[in-house]
Design a protein around this motif. Structure first.
Motif, mmCIF file in Angstrom:
data_model
loop_
_atom_site.group_PDB
_atom_site.id
_atom_site.type_symbol
_atom_site.label_atom_id
_atom_site.label_comp_id
_atom_site.label_asym_id
_atom_site.label_seq_id
_atom_site.Cartn_x
_atom_site.Cartn_y
_atom_site.Cartn_z
ATOM 1 N N GLN A 167 0.849 -1.188 0.000
ATOM 2 C CA GLN A 167 0.000 0.000 0.000
ATOM 3 C C GLN A 167 0.882 1.235 0.000
ATOM 4 O O GLN A 167 1.812 1.346 0.796
ATOM 5 C CB GLN A 167 -0.932 0.021 1.214
ATOM 6 C CG GLN A 167 -1.894 1.206 1.220
ATOM 7 C CD GLN A 167 -2.825 1.176 2.422
ATOM 8 O OE1 GLN A 167 -2.572 0.474 3.389
ATOM 9 N NE2 GLN A 167 -3.910 1.938 2.363
ATOM 10 N N ILE A 168 0.586 2.171 -0.893
ATOM 11 C CA ILE A 168 1.335 3.417 -0.978
ATOM 12 C C ILE A 168 0.537 4.502 -0.255
ATOM 13 O O ILE A 168 -0.658 4.666 -0.495
ATOM 14 C CB ILE A 168 1.568 3.822 -2.443
ATOM 15 C CG1 ILE A 168 2.362 2.738 -3.169
ATOM 16 C CG2 ILE A 168 2.312 5.153 -2.533
ATOM 17 C CD1 ILE A 168 2.505 2.971 -4.661
ATOM 18 N N THR A 169 1.192 5.216 0.631
ATOM 19 C CA THR A 169 0.539 6.284 1.381
ATOM 20 C C THR A 169 1.302 7.595 1.180
ATOM 21 O O THR A 169 2.455 7.598 0.748
ATOM 22 C CB THR A 169 0.488 5.972 2.882
ATOM 23 O OG1 THR A 169 1.832 5.935 3.397
ATOM 24 C CG2 THR A 169 -0.184 4.624 3.134
ATOM 25 N N GLN A 170 0.660 8.703 1.522
ATOM 26 C CA GLN A 170 1.327 9.997 1.436
ATOM 27 C C GLN A 170 2.542 10.050 2.354
ATOM 28 O O GLN A 170 3.584 10.591 1.974
ATOM 29 C CB GLN A 170 0.343 11.124 1.776
ATOM 30 C CG GLN A 170 -0.702 11.374 0.709
ATOM 31 C CD GLN A 170 -1.557 12.601 1.013
ATOM 32 O OE1 GLN A 170 -1.495 13.155 2.113
ATOM 33 N NE2 GLN A 170 -2.363 13.015 0.063
ATOM 34 N N ASP A 171 2.412 9.504 3.542
ATOM 35 C CA ASP A 171 3.542 9.512 4.474
ATOM 36 C C ASP A 171 4.738 8.759 3.904
ATOM 37 O O ASP A 171 5.886 9.202 4.025
ATOM 38 C CB ASP A 171 3.141 8.889 5.814
ATOM 39 C CG ASP A 171 2.326 9.848 6.676
ATOM 40 O OD1 ASP A 171 2.279 11.047 6.321
ATOM 41 O OD2 ASP A 171 1.747 9.404 7.678
ATOM 42 N N GLU A 172 4.467 7.623 3.257
ATOM 43 C CA GLU A 172 5.566 6.847 2.677
ATOM 44 C C GLU A 172 6.204 7.590 1.505
ATOM 45 O O GLU A 172 7.426 7.529 1.309
ATOM 46 C CB GLU A 172 5.062 5.471 2.227
ATOM 47 C CG GLU A 172 4.751 4.519 3.371
ATOM 48 C CD GLU A 172 5.974 4.299 4.269
ATOM 49 O OE1 GLU A 172 7.074 4.052 3.732
ATOM 50 O OE2 GLU A 172 5.817 4.402 5.506
ATOM 51 N N ILE A 173 5.401 8.294 0.719
ATOM 52 C CA ILE A 173 5.954 9.096 -0.370
ATOM 53 C C ILE A 173 6.883 10.164 0.193
ATOM 54 O O ILE A 173 7.997 10.374 -0.302
ATOM 55 C CB ILE A 173 4.820 9.752 -1.189
ATOM 56 C CG1 ILE A 173 4.052 8.682 -1.976
ATOM 57 C CG2 ILE A 173 5.383 10.806 -2.145
ATOM 58 C CD1 ILE A 173 2.833 9.219 -2.707
ATOM 59 N N LEU A 174 6.443 10.837 1.241
ATOM 60 C CA LEU A 174 7.258 11.890 1.839
ATOM 61 C C LEU A 174 8.573 11.344 2.384
ATOM 62 O O LEU A 174 9.610 12.002 2.297
ATOM 63 C CB LEU A 174 6.474 12.582 2.950
ATOM 64 C CG LEU A 174 5.242 13.379 2.488
ATOM 65 C CD1 LEU A 174 4.457 13.881 3.687
ATOM 66 C CD2 LEU A 174 5.649 14.532 1.598
ATOM 67 N N LYS A 175 8.543 10.138 2.928
ATOM 68 C CA LYS A 175 9.770 9.530 3.443
ATOM 69 C C LYS A 175 10.775 9.230 2.332
ATOM 70 O O LYS A 175 11.983 9.259 2.555
ATOM 71 C CB LYS A 175 9.435 8.242 4.200
ATOM 72 C CG LYS A 175 8.721 8.452 5.525
ATOM 73 C CD LYS A 175 8.367 7.117 6.163
ATOM 74 C CE LYS A 175 7.572 7.302 7.447
ATOM 75 N NZ LYS A 175 7.185 6.005 8.063
ATOM 76 N N LYS A 176 10.263 8.913 1.153
ATOM 77 C CA LYS A 176 11.143 8.567 0.036
ATOM 78 C C LYS A 176 11.640 9.791 -0.726
ATOM 79 O O LYS A 176 12.560 9.687 -1.533
ATOM 80 C CB LYS A 176 10.407 7.637 -0.950
ATOM 81 C CG LYS A 176 9.897 6.336 -0.338
ATOM 82 C CD LYS A 176 10.997 5.507 0.272
ATOM 83 C CE LYS A 176 10.451 4.196 0.835
ATOM 84 N NZ LYS A 176 11.468 3.420 1.573
ATOM 85 N N CYS A 177 11.017 10.947 -0.500
ATOM 86 C CA CYS A 177 11.422 12.161 -1.201
ATOM 87 C C CYS A 177 12.763 12.671 -0.687
ATOM 88 O O CYS A 177 13.020 12.690 0.512
ATOM 89 C CB CYS A 177 10.371 13.257 -1.007
ATOM 90 S SG CYS A 177 8.907 13.081 -2.061
ATOM 91 N N MET A 178 13.601 13.082 -1.619
ATOM 92 C CA MET A 178 14.870 13.721 -1.279
ATOM 93 C C MET A 178 14.731 15.216 -1.519
ATOM 94 O O MET A 178 14.142 15.637 -2.515
ATOM 95 C CB MET A 178 15.990 13.166 -2.155
ATOM 96 C CG MET A 178 16.298 11.705 -1.913
ATOM 97 S SD MET A 178 17.335 11.031 -3.217
ATOM 98 C CE MET A 178 16.241 9.770 -3.867
ATOM 99 N N THR A 179 15.255 16.012 -0.619
ATOM 100 C CA THR A 179 15.141 17.462 -0.744
ATOM 101 C C THR A 179 16.523 18.085 -0.895
ATOM 102 O O THR A 179 17.545 17.470 -0.584
ATOM 103 C CB THR A 179 14.428 18.068 0.464
ATOM 104 O OG1 THR A 179 15.140 17.704 1.654
ATOM 105 C CG2 THR A 179 13.005 17.552 0.567
ATOM 106 N N LEU A 180 16.534 19.317 -1.372
ATOM 107 C CA LEU A 180 17.765 20.082 -1.520
ATOM 108 C C LEU A 180 17.871 21.085 -0.382
ATOM 109 O O LEU A 180 16.867 21.640 0.069
ATOM 110 C CB LEU A 180 17.769 20.812 -2.866
ATOM 111 C CG LEU A 180 17.574 19.940 -4.111
ATOM 112 C CD1 LEU A 180 17.470 20.818 -5.354
ATOM 113 C CD2 LEU A 180 18.711 18.943 -4.254
ATOM 114 N N ASP A 181 19.085 21.327 0.062
ATOM 115 C CA ASP A 181 19.277 22.239 1.190
ATOM 116 C C ASP A 181 18.844 23.661 0.862
ATOM 117 O O ASP A 181 18.392 24.393 1.742
ATOM 118 C CB ASP A 181 20.756 22.243 1.607
ATOM 119 C CG ASP A 181 21.188 20.907 2.195
ATOM 120 O OD1 ASP A 181 20.317 20.184 2.712
ATOM 121 O OD2 ASP A 181 22.389 20.586 2.129
ATOM 122 N N ASN A 182 18.965 24.067 -0.409
ATOM 123 C CA ASN A 182 18.711 25.460 -0.771
ATOM 124 C C ASN A 182 17.412 25.661 -1.542
ATOM 125 O O ASN A 182 17.208 26.706 -2.159
ATOM 126 C CB ASN A 182 19.884 26.007 -1.594
ATOM 127 C CG ASN A 182 20.103 25.208 -2.869
ATOM 128 O OD1 ASN A 182 19.497 24.155 -3.054
ATOM 129 N ND2 ASN A 182 20.974 25.694 -3.730
#
Length: 271
Positions: A67-82
């Motif tokens: 099951q794919i959830t919004q929380d799991e998507i957010l955990k897999k997202c990589m962000t940039l410092d700037n």
């Protein structure tokens, strides 16, 4: 309106580079953007973010979940410092189609629906093997807008002559694809290729600065050289097509980011 934007084209047409530059420009408009790199044959995360600690933030791991959830998507997202408006997802170094359990179209459709609740724009950097890659194929089918990159050479002509008949069904909306010549050099037969496909909207000139960024793993950095101005102008024009002229007008007015802090609330600090 939240949009899914698919970027596809022949091999070496600059799909990944253009996807990144488009995502950066949209994020500079204070739009929340999630950029999905779909290629599992040659995963790009380790080449575009070579110094990023990705840990278990794999797109393949997410899509193969029960099951794919919004929380799991957010955990897999990589962000940039700037850049708080841009997040990136993709397959990780060393992964391939056998790393995770196979997933079907139903998972991808659920994934896209959830993404549209999380960001203003979802950009899919499609694999050139769109008929074999279910994520890329579904992106072409379900995207609100599709940008097709075409290099002005005979190899690209051969690719599209073979590939287009396999996605000729009405659901792929080929007639609505925005066609862009890419990596255009002065000695290339761009007129012949343009006449072959027709309806070419824009031309992305080859940029030595972008080539250096690619080799050095710095594609998420800004383009500074004057010779890259023509490339950036086309990216800006396509941003205007995506947003609409009024919305794309750059303003000094500060817009609060509704996603700010959401990545942490997803259960993991990615800042």
């Amino acid at each position: 309106m939240n949009k899914i934007i698919a970027i596809w084209g022949n091999s070496n047409s600059g799909k990944t580079t253009f996807s990144i530059k488009l995502a950066i420009e949209l994020s500079r408009q204070k739009k929340n953007v999630i950029l999905i790199h779909s290629d599992y044959v040659t995963p790009v995360i380790s080449t575009v973010l070579p110094l990023k600690d990705t840990k278990d933030q794999s797109l393949g791991n997410l899509l193969s979940s029960v099951q794919i959830t919004q929380d799991e998507i957010l955990k897999k997202c990589m962000t940039l410092d700037n850049n708080e408006y841009l997040s990136i997802m993709g397959y990780l170094h060393g992964e391939n189609e056998r790393t995770y359990a196979k997933y079907g179209k139903e998972n991808i459709v659920d994934f896209f629906i959830l993404l549209k609740h999380l960001a203003d724009h979802i950009i899919i950097d499609c694999s050139s093997m769109v008929t074999q890659d279910i994520l890329s194929r579904t992106a072409l089918e379900l995207s609100d807008q599709v940008i097709r990159l075409i290099t002005p050479d005979l190899k690209a002509v051969s690719y599209f002559v073979s590939t287009l008949p396999m996605i000729a069904e009405r659901k792929f909306n080929l007639q609505n694809h925005v066609k862009v010549l890419s990596n255009v050099k002065p000695d290339m037969p761009k007129d012949a290729v343009s006449n072959k496909f027709g309806g070419i909207l824009k031309e992305l000139d080859f940029s030595e600065e972008i080539e250096r960024q690619f080799y050095e793993g710095r594609l998420f950095e800004s383009l500074m050289h004057k010779k890259s101005a023509a490339y950036l102008k086309i990216v800006d024009d396509l941003v205007a097509c995506i947003l609409g002229e009024n919305e794309s007008t750059k303003s000094k007015t500060t817009k609060e980011n509704p996603m700010k802090g959401l990545w942490k609330r997803g259960g993991k600090d990615h800042e």
